[in-house]
Motif scaffolding. Structure first.
Motif, mmCIF file in Angstrom:
data_model
loop_
_atom_site.group_PDB
_atom_site.id
_atom_site.type_symbol
_atom_site.label_atom_id
_atom_site.label_comp_id
_atom_site.label_asym_id
_atom_site.label_seq_id
_atom_site.Cartn_x
_atom_site.Cartn_y
_atom_site.Cartn_z
ATOM 1 N N GLY A 175 0.346 -1.249 -0.331
ATOM 2 C CA GLY A 175 -0.045 0.093 0.244
ATOM 3 C C GLY A 175 0.568 1.170 0.526
ATOM 4 N N VAL A 176 2.409 1.591 0.986
ATOM 5 C CA VAL A 176 2.754 2.658 1.312
ATOM 6 C C VAL A 176 3.391 2.811 -0.743
ATOM 7 N N ALA A 177 3.576 1.346 -0.869
ATOM 8 C CA ALA A 177 4.759 1.553 -2.311
ATOM 9 C C ALA A 177 4.323 2.041 -3.358
ATOM 10 N N LEU A 178 2.726 1.854 -3.378
ATOM 11 C CA LEU A 178 1.814 1.521 -4.267
ATOM 12 C C LEU A 178 1.950 3.571 -4.435
ATOM 13 N N ILE A 179 1.427 4.189 -3.229
ATOM 14 C CA ILE A 179 0.989 5.270 -2.976
ATOM 15 C C ILE A 179 2.237 6.400 -3.502
ATOM 16 N N PHE A 180 3.203 5.198 -3.137
ATOM 17 C CA PHE A 180 4.532 6.302 -3.325
ATOM 18 C C PHE A 180 5.080 6.251 -4.897
ATOM 19 N N THR A 181 5.236 5.543 -5.134
ATOM 20 C CA THR A 181 5.915 5.081 -6.436
ATOM 21 C C THR A 181 4.755 6.331 -7.523
ATOM 22 N N PHE A 182 3.553 6.121 -7.140
ATOM 23 C CA PHE A 182 2.934 6.789 -8.479
ATOM 24 C C PHE A 182 2.157 8.214 -8.162
ATOM 25 N N THR A 183 3.344 8.336 -6.941
ATOM 26 C CA THR A 183 3.085 10.389 -6.713
ATOM 27 C C THR A 183 4.122 10.627 -6.407
ATOM 28 N N ILE A 184 4.801 10.661 -4.981
ATOM 29 C CA ILE A 184 6.689 11.152 -4.889
ATOM 30 C C ILE A 184 7.186 11.083 -5.632
ATOM 31 N N ARG A 185 7.502 9.247 -5.903
ATOM 32 C CA ARG A 185 8.607 8.864 -7.209
ATOM 33 C C ARG A 185 8.098 9.259 -8.931
ATOM 34 N N ARG A 186 7.012 9.465 -9.155
ATOM 35 C CA ARG A 186 6.472 9.780 -10.476
ATOM 36 C C ARG A 186 6.925 11.487 -10.741
ATOM 37 N N LYS A 187 6.337 12.199 -9.726
ATOM 38 C CA LYS A 187 6.547 13.482 -9.562
ATOM 39 C C LYS A 187 8.154 13.485 -9.511
ATOM 40 N N VAL A 188 8.967 13.146 -8.855
ATOM 41 C CA VAL A 188 10.198 13.113 -8.975
ATOM 42 C C VAL A 188 10.885 12.839 -10.105
ATOM 43 N N ALA A 189 10.485 11.456 -10.475
ATOM 44 C CA ALA A 189 10.856 11.340 -11.616
ATOM 45 C C ALA A 189 10.975 11.797 -12.848
ATOM 46 N N LEU A 190 9.723 13.146 -13.323
ATOM 47 C CA LEU A 190 9.239 13.562 -14.527
ATOM 48 C C LEU A 190 9.448 14.673 -14.132
ATOM 49 N N THR A 191 10.592 15.302 -13.174
ATOM 50 C CA THR A 191 11.004 16.191 -13.259
ATOM 51 C C THR A 191 12.627 16.307 -14.256
ATOM 52 N N ALA A 192 12.150 17.735 -15.120
ATOM 53 C CA ALA A 192 13.999 17.426 -15.381
ATOM 54 C C ALA A 192 15.113 17.873 -14.338
ATOM 55 N N ASP A 193 15.910 16.966 -15.202
ATOM 56 C CA ASP A 193 17.644 17.180 -13.743
ATOM 57 C C ASP A 193 18.425 18.181 -13.123
ATOM 58 N N ASP A 194 17.607 19.119 -14.235
ATOM 59 C CA ASP A 194 18.362 20.369 -13.363
ATOM 60 C C ASP A 194 17.766 20.944 -12.243
ATOM 61 N N ARG A 195 16.577 20.873 -12.195
ATOM 62 C CA ARG A 195 15.253 21.084 -11.269
ATOM 63 C C ARG A 195 15.598 20.470 -9.964
ATOM 64 N N LEU A 196 16.227 19.099 -10.032
ATOM 65 C CA LEU A 196 16.312 18.494 -8.987
ATOM 66 C C LEU A 196 17.733 18.880 -8.145
ATOM 67 N N GLY A 197 17.303 18.401 -6.176
ATOM 68 C CA GLY A 197 18.376 18.450 -6.044
ATOM 69 C C GLY A 197 19.415 17.607 -5.735
ATOM 70 N N LYS A 198 20.374 18.211 -5.541
ATOM 71 C CA LYS A 198 21.519 16.882 -5.177
ATOM 72 C C LYS A 198 20.960 15.553 -4.197
ATOM 73 N N TYR A 199 20.429 15.713 -3.139
ATOM 74 C CA TYR A 199 20.000 14.466 -2.452
ATOM 75 C C TYR A 199 18.227 13.919 -2.528
ATOM 76 N N LEU A 200 16.840 15.050 -2.175
ATOM 77 C CA LEU A 200 16.330 14.364 -2.789
ATOM 78 C C LEU A 200 15.890 12.792 -4.181
ATOM 79 N N PRO A 201 16.384 12.880 -5.349
ATOM 80 C CA PRO A 201 16.705 11.840 -5.624
ATOM 81 C C PRO A 201 17.400 10.674 -5.222
#
Lengths: 158, 175
Positions: free
Chosen positions: A107-133
């Motif tokens: 349950g946790v993994a599905l919510i995490f994967t299709f919300t937070i992880r998806r949002k971060v993974a689809l963000t442009a590399d230069d807008r991501l910080g060093k540690y968050l990804p």
């Protein structure tokens, strides 16, 4: 509370058929495992990239988009093959702590994967910080690995 | 061959592994998790060769940057698999799917070596093609089928009874 539901699942004719038909269970398990391999690949190819390793010459969002259909469809196959197996051994699952750990983590993994992880993974590399990804990648690997461990232990220790 | 397996079966460390309460679940779980790491990443390499996934990634980038991860999974899988075999040598010796799996592992290795020393030598000419040349696609399909077979036979090893009649007639379980 959920015991009557599990008893109902166990009593289904489908459950009985899976338990009695010689090849039903092995075929379901083999397809489930093949889908798990594809799912693992689709998760890891992105998670490793999130860690700043792997396919670093390719933008993260591009890898995430390419992996997404494999992630989604292999998960559908996992569900379609996992649910009948779960129904056929519903009471064994109900009394297995590993089953409940697997479901809670899922349950946790599905919510995490299709919300937070998806949002971060689809963000442009230069807008991501060093540690968050890196944190997101580590959490994802940890969650899905623990699900595989609990799943394996249901069969071995229950 | 059987005498080698029978000899390993009598060794103290083999008996310890067999009788340990925790060794088997730990080894089998580590085997499955490492297999997911290895086979999952190799599946994407094969799908790239076939032209079905991550098509915009250069073919040469994958061996350089993804193979170290996949090979780590393969190494753990080999070690845990060998220990599982060592824990019950005679059981695996008589198992139809074990030998089928070993045969496919050898074929997967041959396919990989053949691809590496033939088609891959000219990779610079097609590394960015979204659809690689037929020889690369065939190698990818062969690899996908073989690794799928290895995963399936690995699972089927638990169903030692569901084997062809001629295998049972060999009576490898011993006298």
């Amino acid at each position: 509370m959920l015991q009557p539901f599990f008893e109902w699942m166990q009593g289904l004719s489908l459950s009985n058929w899976i338990l009695t038909a010689t090849w039903a269970s092995p075929i379901l398990q083999c397809i489930h495992l093949l889908a798990l391999v594809v799912f693992s690949g689709a998760v890891l190819i992105v998670d490793i990239r999130l860690l700043g390793r792997g396919l670093i010459k390719t933008p993260l969002a591009q890898i995430a988009r390419a992996a997404q259909p494999w992630l989604f469809w292999s998960f559908i196959v996992l569900l379609l093959t996992g649910l009948p197996q779960m129904a056929s051994t519903a009471l064994k699952q109900y009394y297995s702590p590993h089953f409940w750990w697997k479901m809670q983590t899922m349950g946790v993994a599905l919510i995490f994967t299709f919300t937070i992880r998806r949002k971060v993974a689809l963000t442009a590399d230069d807008r991501l910080g060093k540690y968050l990804p890196k944190i997101i990648g580590l959490i994802s690997i940890g969650l899905w690995t623990s699900i595989a461990v609990w799943a394996r232990l249901i069969g071995l220790l229950s | 061959m059987r005498s080698l397996f029978a000899w390993a079966d009598t060794l103290e460390s083999s008996i310890w592994l067999r009788e340990s309460l925790n060794a088997y679940p730990i080894l089998l779980t580590a085997h499955v998790v490492s297999m997911c790491l290895f086979a999952g990443l190799i599946a994407f390499w094969d799908l790239r060769l076939v032209g079905y996934a991550i098509n915009k990634v250069s073919v040469t980038e994958i061996p350089k940057r993804v193979f170290p991860w996949a090979l780590t999974g393969f190494a753990v899988s080999m070690i845990t698999g060998s220990l599982l075999l060592y824990s019950k040598p005679l059981t695996y010796y008589a198992n139809f799917y074990f030998w089928l799996k070993m045969g496919m592992l050898v074929l997967a290795g041959v396919n990989m070596m053949y691809f590496h020393f033939s088609t891959y030598r000219a990779v610079s000419a097609w590394e960015n093609d979204q659809k690689p040349p037929p020889a690369a696609r065939y190698a990818g399909v062969a690899s996908l089928l073989l690794w799928a077979g290895i995963v399936v036979t690995g699972r089927m090893m638990a169903y030692g009874g569901l084997v062809p009649g001629w295998w049972k007639a060999l009576n490898l379980d011993g006298p």
